[in-house]
Every structure is written in C-alpha cells, then in structure tokens.
Design an enzyme around this catalytic site. Sequence first.
Site, PDB file in Angstrom:
ATOM      1  N   HIS A 102       4.098  39.727  82.560  1.00 59.62           N
ATOM      2  CA  HIS A 102       2.756  39.597  81.971  1.00 59.62           C
ATOM      3  C   HIS A 102       2.169  38.261  82.454  1.00 59.62           C
ATOM      4  CE1 HIS A 102      -0.521  40.251  79.286  1.00 59.62           C
ATOM      5  NE2 HIS A 102       0.064  40.154  78.107  1.00 59.62           N
ATOM      6  N   HIS A 157       0.164  46.790  88.823  1.00 60.99           N
ATOM      7  CA  HIS A 157      -0.430  46.782  87.482  1.00 60.99           C
ATOM      8  C   HIS A 157      -0.160  48.113  86.793  1.00 60.99           C
ATOM      9  CE1 HIS A 157      -3.331  46.192  84.261  1.00 60.99           C
ATOM     10  NE2 HIS A 157      -3.253  44.908  84.577  1.00 60.99           N
ATOM     11  N   ASP A 183      -3.467  37.917  88.538  1.00 59.18           N
ATOM     12  CA  ASP A 183      -2.689  36.683  88.667  1.00 59.18           C
ATOM     13  C   ASP A 183      -2.552  36.217  90.110  1.00 59.18           C
ATOM     14  OD1 ASP A 183      -2.179  36.360  85.938  1.00 59.18           O
ATOM     15  OD2 ASP A 183      -0.680  37.935  86.015  1.00 59.18           O
TER      16      ASP A 183
HETATM   17  C1  LIG Z   1       2.843  44.585  86.515  1.00 62.99           C
HETATM   18  C2  LIG Z   1       4.106  45.430  86.530  1.00 62.99           C
HETATM   19  C3  LIG Z   1       5.071  44.851  85.483  1.00 62.99           C
HETATM   20  C4  LIG Z   1       3.734  46.867  86.162  1.00 62.99           C
HETATM   21  O1  LIG Z   1       4.921  47.504  85.946  1.00 62.99           O
HETATM   22  P1  LIG Z   1       5.083  49.056  85.566  1.00 62.99           P
HETATM   23  O2  LIG Z   1       3.793  49.714  85.342  1.00 62.99           O
HETATM   24  O3  LIG Z   1       6.095  49.096  84.460  1.00 62.99           O
HETATM   25  O4  LIG Z   1       5.677  49.643  86.907  1.00 62.99           O
HETATM   26  P2  LIG Z   1       7.189  49.597  87.391  1.00 62.99           P
HETATM   27  O5  LIG Z   1       7.798  48.260  87.142  1.00 62.99           O
HETATM   28  O6  LIG Z   1       7.876  50.795  86.807  1.00 62.99           O
HETATM   29  O7  LIG Z   1       6.980  49.758  88.949  1.00 62.99           O
HETATM   30  C5  LIG Z   1       6.656  50.995  89.560  1.00 62.99           C
HETATM   31  C6  LIG Z   1       7.244  50.998  90.969  1.00 62.99           C
HETATM   32  O8  LIG Z   1       6.572  50.014  91.766  1.00 62.99           O
HETATM   33  C7  LIG Z   1       7.482  48.981  92.160  1.00 62.99           C
HETATM   34  N1  LIG Z   1       6.798  47.704  91.969  1.00 62.99           N
HETATM   35  C8  LIG Z   1       5.928  47.398  90.956  1.00 62.99           C
HETATM   36  N2  LIG Z   1       5.446  46.165  91.129  1.00 62.99           N
HETATM   37  C9  LIG Z   1       6.032  45.672  92.240  1.00 62.99           C
HETATM   38  C10 LIG Z   1       5.937  44.435  92.918  1.00 62.99           C
HETATM   39  N3  LIG Z   1       5.148  43.477  92.462  1.00 62.99           N
HETATM   40  N4  LIG Z   1       6.671  44.253  94.026  1.00 62.99           N
HETATM   41  C11 LIG Z   1       7.487  45.226  94.480  1.00 62.99           C
HETATM   42  N5  LIG Z   1       7.605  46.434  93.890  1.00 62.99           N
HETATM   43  C12 LIG Z   1       6.890  46.639  92.780  1.00 62.99           C
HETATM   44  C13 LIG Z   1       8.692  49.124  91.242  1.00 62.99           C
HETATM   45  O9  LIG Z   1       9.867  48.639  91.862  1.00 62.99           O
HETATM   46  C14 LIG Z   1       8.728  50.622  91.026  1.00 62.99           C
HETATM   47  O10 LIG Z   1       9.259  51.227  92.165  1.00 62.99           O
HETATM   48  P3  LIG Z   1      10.129  52.597  92.028  1.00 62.99           P
HETATM   49  O11 LIG Z   1       9.132  53.660  91.644  1.00 62.99           O
HETATM   50  O12 LIG Z   1      10.736  52.799  93.359  1.00 62.99           O
HETATM   51  O13 LIG Z   1      11.149  52.346  90.946  1.00 62.99           O
HETATM   52  C15 LIG Z   1       4.765  45.386  87.927  1.00 62.99           C
HETATM   53  O14 LIG Z   1       3.857  45.858  88.898  1.00 62.99           O
HETATM   54  C16 LIG Z   1       5.255  43.984  88.285  1.00 62.99           C
HETATM   55  O15 LIG Z   1       6.382  43.608  87.914  1.00 62.99           O
HETATM   56  N6  LIG Z   1       4.431  43.201  89.035  1.00 62.99           N
HETATM   57  C17 LIG Z   1       4.791  41.852  89.360  1.00 62.99           C
HETATM   58  C18 LIG Z   1       4.546  40.964  88.150  1.00 62.99           C
HETATM   59  C19 LIG Z   1       3.072  40.763  87.900  1.00 62.99           C
HETATM   60  O16 LIG Z   1       2.312  40.473  88.798  1.00 62.99           O
HETATM   61  N7  LIG Z   1       2.692  40.885  86.623  1.00 62.99           N
HETATM   62  C20 LIG Z   1       1.320  40.634  86.197  1.00 62.99           C
HETATM   63  C21 LIG Z   1       0.644  41.881  85.743  1.00 62.99           C
HETATM   64  S1  LIG Z   1      -1.068  41.600  85.438  1.00 62.99           S
END
Ligand SMILES: CC(C)(COP(=O)(O)OP(=O)(O)OC[C@H]1O[C@@H](n2cnc3c(N)ncnc32)[C@H](O)[C@@H]1OP(=O)(O)O)[C@@H](O)C(=O)NCCC(=O)NCCS
Length: 376
Positions: A217, A256, A312
């Site tokens: 987050h 996201h 971010d």
């Molecule tokens: C934001 C976030 C938590 C959303 O997560 P979510 O909706 O729960 O999605 P998931 O974590 O299940 O990810 C879905 C897929 O994309 C991949 N993925 C998501 N964000 C990624 C990233 N930043 N880099 C690499 N791979 C990523 C995951 O590994 C997953 O792959 P899979 O389908 O092979 O397992 C995630 O994109 C993330 O961790 N981003 C980086 C942190 C970030 O920038 N957070 C700020 C959000 S505003």
Amino acid sequence: MAAGLEGTTVADTELSKVDGQNGVLYYRGYNIVDLGVKADFEEVAYLMWYGKLPNQAELDAFKAELVPLRALPAIVAEMLPTFPADAHPMAVLRTCVSALGTVDPEADNLSTENVQQQAKYLVAVLPTIVAAWERTRTGNAPIAPNDDLDHAANFLYMLTGVVPDAAVAEAMDAYLTCLVDHGFNASTFASRVTFATVSDIYSAVTAGVGTLKGNAHGRANQLAMEQFIEAYESGDVTQWYHDKRANKERIMGIGHRVYKVADPRGKVLGPLAQKMSASSSESHWFDVANTIEQLAGQDSYFVDRSLYPNVDYYSAIVLYMTGMPTDQFTCAFAMSRMVGWTSHVLEQLANNRLIRPKANYTGPIDLDFPAIADRE
Ligand SMILES: CC(C)(COP(=O)(O)OP(=O)(O)OC[C@H]1O[C@@H](n2cnc3c(N)ncnc32)[C@H](O)[C@@H]1OP(=O)(O)O)[C@@H](O)C(=O)NCCC(=O)NCCS
C-alpha cells in the site's frame, strides 16, 4: 469467494469514484486531473468534508481556521525524543496519532460537529508531527509552523527551516491533492471498519496509518524510490531491470488492484516529476523511472497482467525532488490521505452500521474432544 475481497462492493460512497477500466478518478464528481492541476490541497479538503468547492471567502476562512491547529502537541513533543532514532517514521506517526486521542477530552464525543473539528485538527497537525520527527531524529529542534504559509509550503518549511521555492511548494501541494482519496483502499476500509464499531476518530485514523504503512500500500512510494536509486547506482538500468525480472522480484510502484490501465494520477504526477527533475541538477531520476516504465511496457509479463505504473511510481520522484528523505515518503501520503480517512469517518457517522462480514469456514466440524493424555 474473491481472495482479498477483489471486486467486492462493500458500501455506497459519495466521496470518490475509481473507474479502474478506463483509468479515471473523481473526487465528488471532479476529475482528479483537473483538481491536481487547478485546485490546492485545502480547497480539496473543503470539497471532501463539505461536499462543495469553496468560494474565495470560504477558502480564505477555512485556511485561517486550520492555521492555529498546526502547533506541535505537548504530548508529541514529549514522546518524540523517547523513540529510537532508527524507528520507521510511519511507526512513529502511528504512535503519535494514537496518543492524540489520549489528550482530547472530547475524543469520544461523536457529534458531527465535534468529529468535523477533530478531522480538521488531524489534517492540520499531521505535517507538524512528521516534520518534528525528522528534526528530532537528526538531532535538531522542531521548527514552529509558519502562519504565513499554506499547508504544503509550511510542511516543507518545518522540515528544513527554509521557505521552499514556489515551484517546489506547488509540487508538494499537487502531490497532496492527488492522494486524498481512492475509494475503499485498504487503509480507508480499515478506518471505516474501526469507526463503525462506535469507537472514535483517533482509533480510526490510527488504523489507517498502520494499514498505509504496508509495502503493498503506501510504503510502495519509498520502495519505488529506493529501487530507482539502486537501478541508477548499478550503472546499467536495463541490466538492473532484467536482473529483477530474472529473480522474480516485484517492481515497486507498478500494478494495482483496481486499475487495469494507467493510473490517472500519473497524468498529473508524471509530468511534474519530469519538470522537477529537468529543473534540478538531478535530471537522471525521471530518466531512470521512464526507462524502467518503457522496459515493463514492452515486457509481455507486465502487459499480459495489465500492470502499469501506479500513483507511487512518479510521486516517488516528485517527493524526492522536494528534498524529503525516502523513508518519510509514506508519511507524506498519510498527510494527504488523512483528508480521505476523516471524510470517510464522517460519511460512516452519518449512516453508521457495524461492518461485520461473514467468513467462509473451511475447517472440520464435530470433532471428538480428546483428553489431554490421549493426544499425540
Ligand atoms: C498493488 C499490488 C499489491 C496489487 O496486488 P493484487 O491485486 O493483489 O495482485 P497480485 O499481487 O495477486 O498480482 C497479480 C499478478 O501480477 C504480478 N504482479 C503484481 N504486481 C507486480 C509487480 N509490481 N511486479 C511484478 N509482478 C507483479 C503478481 O506476481 C501476480 O502474478 P501471477 O498472476 O503470475 O501470480 C501489486 O501490484 C504490487 O505488489 N505492486 C507493487 C507494490 C505497489 O506498487 N503498491 C502500491 C499500490 S498503489
């Protein structure tokens, strides 16, 4: 049942609309791109709390009302020197926000008028606490607020003791405006759940700060900047990217839960990051971020999963260019989102009902209770 409540609608709100398919965000009907460029932070806070944009007289009166609420609270001044200097600023902020509830004799008064006043106080005082911790942990005395400066400029002043350039203050203001609210994001949901138990606003926003602290987050802005620094210092940004991918590491600031296209706040913060980098002696920071975005944009891994830079990503560069230490970035996010959390608290208050979903139990039932001597 969707893991992580993905796609689940849990309440009505009039505060913000997140259109994840088309990449549009509205605060009370106004497009974030308009607000980010044309409105200032205090104007947006007024909009969120009162449901309308203020006219000039209302805005002036509102700003004047916030100024005396900025003073460093005595309890916080006493607590800050007791924290270890290496405590994360978000852990410090969470603790200080919670402490504010202990010294407000009206903490449990849930009249709308009182909660509105508490909301104003929390928004006005947060930058003072964040700046005071930065001063304290670096061995300096906190700097008193400057009543002549607006919210964003005053924060940077309290951080450094220097009145910031207008362009830097405007960038900070635009950042704060863009992060105010975002539907039922995790920290907002946590705040609403807490307040809905008929707790109090301090408990609600303490839950918000604690939730925002998470890497998935709010802390992604700090981690994104640390990645940009690591990529730059490696001497080869492209190789750095391929190594990250080979090691299956996440690129922070990308992806996201709701947006499956580019995050609309990037339309304000991306150009701002570019402008600020270009006008500084460190123009490479925008280039580093831009190179990684281009590489991810050509990588089927990111394209197939609809993963694009989120708020971010470029805001990390904007905040870095204001001179903030990277581990304070998430506190800047909290300073902005405090408007959102408190607006949601007020919306919850207006029509409160305990938020209590069901769990889908997947374990066994009707097991025989064994005597302790009979257990393995
Ligand atoms: C934001 C976030 C938590 C959303 O997560 P979510 O909706 O729960 O999605 P998931 O974590 O299940 O990810 C879905 C897929 O994309 C991949 N993925 C998501 N964000 C990624 C990233 N930043 N880099 C690499 N791979 C990523 C995951 O590994 C997953 O792959 P899979 O389908 O092979 O397992 C995630 O994109 C993330 O961790 N981003 C980086 C942190 C970030 O920038 N957070 C700020 C959000 S505003």
